[in-house]
Design a protein around this motif. Structure first.
Motif, mmCIF file in Angstrom:
data_model
loop_
_atom_site.group_PDB
_atom_site.id
_atom_site.type_symbol
_atom_site.label_atom_id
_atom_site.label_comp_id
_atom_site.label_asym_id
_atom_site.label_seq_id
_atom_site.Cartn_x
_atom_site.Cartn_y
_atom_site.Cartn_z
ATOM 1 N N ALA A 130 0.848 -1.151 -0.217
ATOM 2 C CA ALA A 130 0.432 0.076 -0.005
ATOM 3 C C ALA A 130 0.994 1.311 -0.163
ATOM 4 O O ALA A 130 -0.028 2.363 -0.531
ATOM 5 C CB ALA A 130 -1.038 -0.260 1.363
ATOM 6 N N GLY A 131 1.829 1.293 0.190
ATOM 7 C CA GLY A 131 2.705 2.600 0.958
ATOM 8 C C GLY A 131 3.635 2.569 -0.722
ATOM 9 O O GLY A 131 5.251 3.117 -0.473
ATOM 10 N N VAL A 132 3.254 2.385 -1.825
ATOM 11 C CA VAL A 132 4.420 2.635 -2.618
ATOM 12 C C VAL A 132 4.372 4.308 -3.704
ATOM 13 O O VAL A 132 5.205 4.350 -4.398
ATOM 14 C CB VAL A 132 3.667 1.357 -4.311
ATOM 15 N N ILE A 133 3.220 4.405 -3.597
ATOM 16 C CA ILE A 133 3.646 6.031 -3.531
ATOM 17 C C ILE A 133 5.058 7.190 -3.322
ATOM 18 O O ILE A 133 4.293 6.468 -2.033
ATOM 19 C CB ILE A 133 2.059 6.924 -3.492
ATOM 20 N N ASN A 134 4.974 7.844 -3.717
ATOM 21 C CA ASN A 134 6.337 8.213 -3.364
ATOM 22 C C ASN A 134 7.827 7.593 -3.155
ATOM 23 O O ASN A 134 8.289 7.796 -2.537
ATOM 24 C CB ASN A 134 6.073 9.161 -1.757
ATOM 25 N N SER A 135 7.409 6.193 -3.152
ATOM 26 C CA SER A 135 8.529 5.450 -3.465
ATOM 27 C C SER A 135 9.205 5.603 -4.568
ATOM 28 O O SER A 135 9.095 6.231 -5.592
ATOM 29 C CB SER A 135 8.237 3.727 -2.893
ATOM 30 N N ASN A 136 11.157 4.853 -3.958
ATOM 31 C CA ASN A 136 11.853 5.342 -5.557
ATOM 32 C C ASN A 136 11.749 4.100 -6.121
ATOM 33 O O ASN A 136 11.500 2.691 -5.670
ATOM 34 C CB ASN A 136 13.335 5.943 -5.101
ATOM 35 N N VAL A 137 12.112 3.886 -8.200
ATOM 36 C CA VAL A 137 12.423 3.389 -8.737
ATOM 37 C C VAL A 137 13.482 3.466 -9.291
ATOM 38 O O VAL A 137 13.688 4.606 -10.221
ATOM 39 C CB VAL A 137 10.957 2.802 -9.479
ATOM 40 N N ARG A 138 14.106 2.711 -10.185
ATOM 41 C CA ARG A 138 15.624 2.907 -10.389
ATOM 42 C C ARG A 138 15.885 2.351 -11.885
ATOM 43 O O ARG A 138 15.377 1.330 -11.973
ATOM 44 C CB ARG A 138 16.700 2.006 -9.991
ATOM 45 N N LEU A 139 16.089 2.851 -12.814
ATOM 46 C CA LEU A 139 15.657 2.891 -14.289
ATOM 47 C C LEU A 139 16.639 3.825 -15.074
ATOM 48 O O LEU A 139 16.806 4.519 -14.557
ATOM 49 C CB LEU A 139 14.221 3.106 -14.604
#
Length: 618
Positions: A130-139
């Protein structure tokens, strides 16, 4: 068969796409028709002109798909994503399941490090928490902040688009000042527009044709060689038409073919019912003598026909259900919207209507014939007269037989032509031994490998390690994947021949490592393969294919001759031809072999390559 094929026609041609107002959505393409260059993507400046200088469109959006290196999960992965303008999602009528969509200000450089992810990406790669919003993804070695999650089932680009693949995430699309003001390349944007209500496609096509003419007059680059007319046109293609492509005609032909099969079956059933009615002439004559009207007899016989057709429809529907399941399981690559094929209410209605229609088709003629018996002759002579029948009945039976044979001959002729085409396709030699051949696309991030030499060192070490794996026979690198319909064509010079700038020779070219031809199973017909010695800086080796040898060295041995990309310059030295190899149809299996040549990878190392691996086992 008709129900099964209609289920495909329904899903591919009739069912609207899963986007709001999809019937008004179109794609815009550039074309140099006289140069045989069609469906070109747009430059950034062209997209801006399309958006700002047209009146037929309510909205216009742009997107570009690419593969990204995703790191930070359990293992590094190569994942398809899309860069999009902020108005694309509102145009599609899409909204997020969590968070928000991309805002227009995030289409600016420096503010674009945000990402909207698909439901699949969220579940499989971000844990579905549920806490995915504002998390970081590395691309691609850069960090993006998750601002939204799309609902389950949302896909864009559509999986059946024939020019790109669906994305698992979306990031803001940005343009540099040079791309807009100086109309710099590349041609990389897919442009989609939403027609205004009431505006027809032809009206938009007329407007875009006029805009294309203005481009030719105002800007350089829209003419062919020597400033000749290159046939520059801007075409407008409805989204549904873009998806169906060549499959539309094939499906309609197939639908007509199974329709002929149905008519043959109807003629056969009508003949059998006609014979059955002949045997029942005495029964029908007795009914008539007892006061039954002709309409009553026709209703009785048609009821029997409809009962047969109804039972056929029920069993046919069951068989169609299995047939559709088998079709989806086979997953033919050239059939769009495959996952959407099913037996919905429209298919059920079609089956009911078809059953009634077939019952009437094969039942009406026997009913009309049998409902008008010759009472005196039939009751007087009985079975012998009934079985002999009259001239009219013989004429009708003969007509049905002739119809059956004619339609069967038509179908057999079509089947023979299809079989011949299939056998011709089977005889096409792809030029590559694809058995036990694997390919891996690798793109090193320029943040970690800013220098080409650093990337070259990485790939040399990678090849060494992969070659040591059990079951690996050979490994090579290539900047182009074979049979991918991609070829980089550029002019070249041949030593000792004057350069004709108005008619310069051109050929496709790519960079490869030693053992490339062995790995792909491409025979070397003259000379030798590249070796590690050819990889040394300044060695200047090249290998050409037979098509180039025949066209540019028709009466001489090309081994030892020298050529170079473009014009010879100190920084662009001559390359000595050391080998000739068999042709590969890089531009597609159906394309004729074109001149191609190969250069050693380490002479011009790149970050983006294909790693080709031939294995000895599964």
């Amino acid at each position: 068969a008709n129900t099964a094929v209609f289920s495909v026609v329904n899903a591919v041609l009739l069912r609207p796409l899963p986007y709001q107002n999809s019937e008004r959505m179109v794609l815009l393409w550039g074309n140099f028709l006289k140069l045989n260059i069609e469906q070109m993507r747009a430059k950034a400046a062209e997209y801006i002109d399309y958006r700002d200088q047209t009146q037929s469109f309510e909205q216009m959006a742009a997107f570009n798909t690419a593969d990204f290196n995703f790191t930070g999960g359990q293992q590094p992965e190569r994942i398809a994503g899309a860069s999009v303008t902020a108005n694309l999602f509102p145009m599609l009528g899409a909204s997020t399941a969590q968070g928000r969509l991309i805002s227009p200000d995030e289409n600016q450089p420096g503010r674009n490090k945000v990402i909207v992810v698909s439901h699949k990406f969220w579940q499989q790669r971000l844990g579905g928490g549920a806490g995915v919003i504002n998390s970081n993804v590395r691309l691609n070695d850069q960090s993006y902040t998750v601002i939204g999650v799309m609902p389950s089932g949302f896909e864009f680009p559509h999986p059946s688009f024939n020019f790109t693949e669906p994305a698992e995430f979306w990031i803001p699309l940005t343009f540099s000042t040079e791309q807009i003001t100086e109309r710099q390349r590349p041609y990389y944007l897919n442009v989609t527009g939403l027609l205004k209500p009431g505006v027809e496609v032809e009206q938009a096509r007329t407007e875009m044709a006029a805009l294309g003419k203005r481009f030719e007059q105002q800007y350089q680059g829209y003419l062919g060689p020597n400033k000749a007319d290159g046939g520059w046109r801007i075409t407008v293609v409805p989204l549904q038409e873009q998806i169906t492509g060549k499959s539309r005609r094939a499906l309609l032909v197939l639908f007509a073919a199974v329709g002929l099969v149905l008519l043959i079956a109807c003629a056969n059933a009508a003949n059998l019912l006609l014979m059955r009615a002949t045997v029942r002439q005495k029964e029908l004559a007795v009914r008539t003598a007892l006061g039954a009207s002709r309409q009553r007899l026709i209703r009785q016989l048609l009821t029997e026909s409809l009962l047969i057709a109804g039972l056929g429809g029920v069993f046919g529907l069951a068989m169609a259900w299995w047939g559709v399941k088998a079709l989806v399981a086979l997953s033919p690559d050239n059939l769009p919207r495959l996952a959407e094929i099913n037996l919905d209410n429209r298919v059920l209605l079609f089956t009911v209507a078809l059953s009634i229609l077939t019952g009437l088709i094969f039942g009406i003629a026997p009913a009309l014939q049998a409902s008008k018996p010759d009472l005196q002759q039939t009751l007087k002579e009985g079975g012998a007269a009934a079985l002999s029948g009259g001239r009219g009945r013989h004429w009708l039976r003969n007509l049905l037989v002739v119809g059956e044979v004619a339609m069967a001959m038509l179908l057999l002729t079509g089947a023979g032509l299809l079989l011949n085409s299939f056998l011709r396709l089977q005889r096409i030699n792809p030029g590559v031994d694809v058995n036990k051949l694997l390919s891996v696309e690798i793109a090193l991030p320029n943040t970690r490998y800013p220098e080409a030499a650093k990337a070259a060192t990485f790939y040399q070490e990678l090849i060494r390690k992969v070659e040591s794996l059990p079951g690996v026979e050979s490994v090579s690198l290539s900047t182009i994947q074979p049979l991918s319909e991609v070829a980089i064509n550029d002019p070249f010079s041949i030593e000792g021949r004057p350069m004709d700038f108005n008619n310069a020779p051109a050929a496709g070219w790519q960079l490869v490592s030693p053992n490339h031809f062995r790995t792909l199973g491409i025979p070397i017909t003259a000379g030798r393969d590249f070796t590690e010695r050819d990889n040394a800086e300044g060695s200047g080796s090249a290998i050409i294919n037979e098509a180039l040898a025949r066209r540019y060295f028709p009466d001489e041995d090309p081994i030892g001759k020298r050529m170079t990309l473009g014009i010879p310059r100190p920084e662009n030295p001559w390359k000595t031809i050391v080998g000739v190899v068999k042709n590969i149809p890089h531009r597609g299996l159906e394309s004729a072999a074109s001149p191609d040549w190969y250069l050693p990878y380490l002479q011009q190392p790149r970050r983006d390559v294909y790693l080709m691996i031939r294995s000895s086992g599964d």
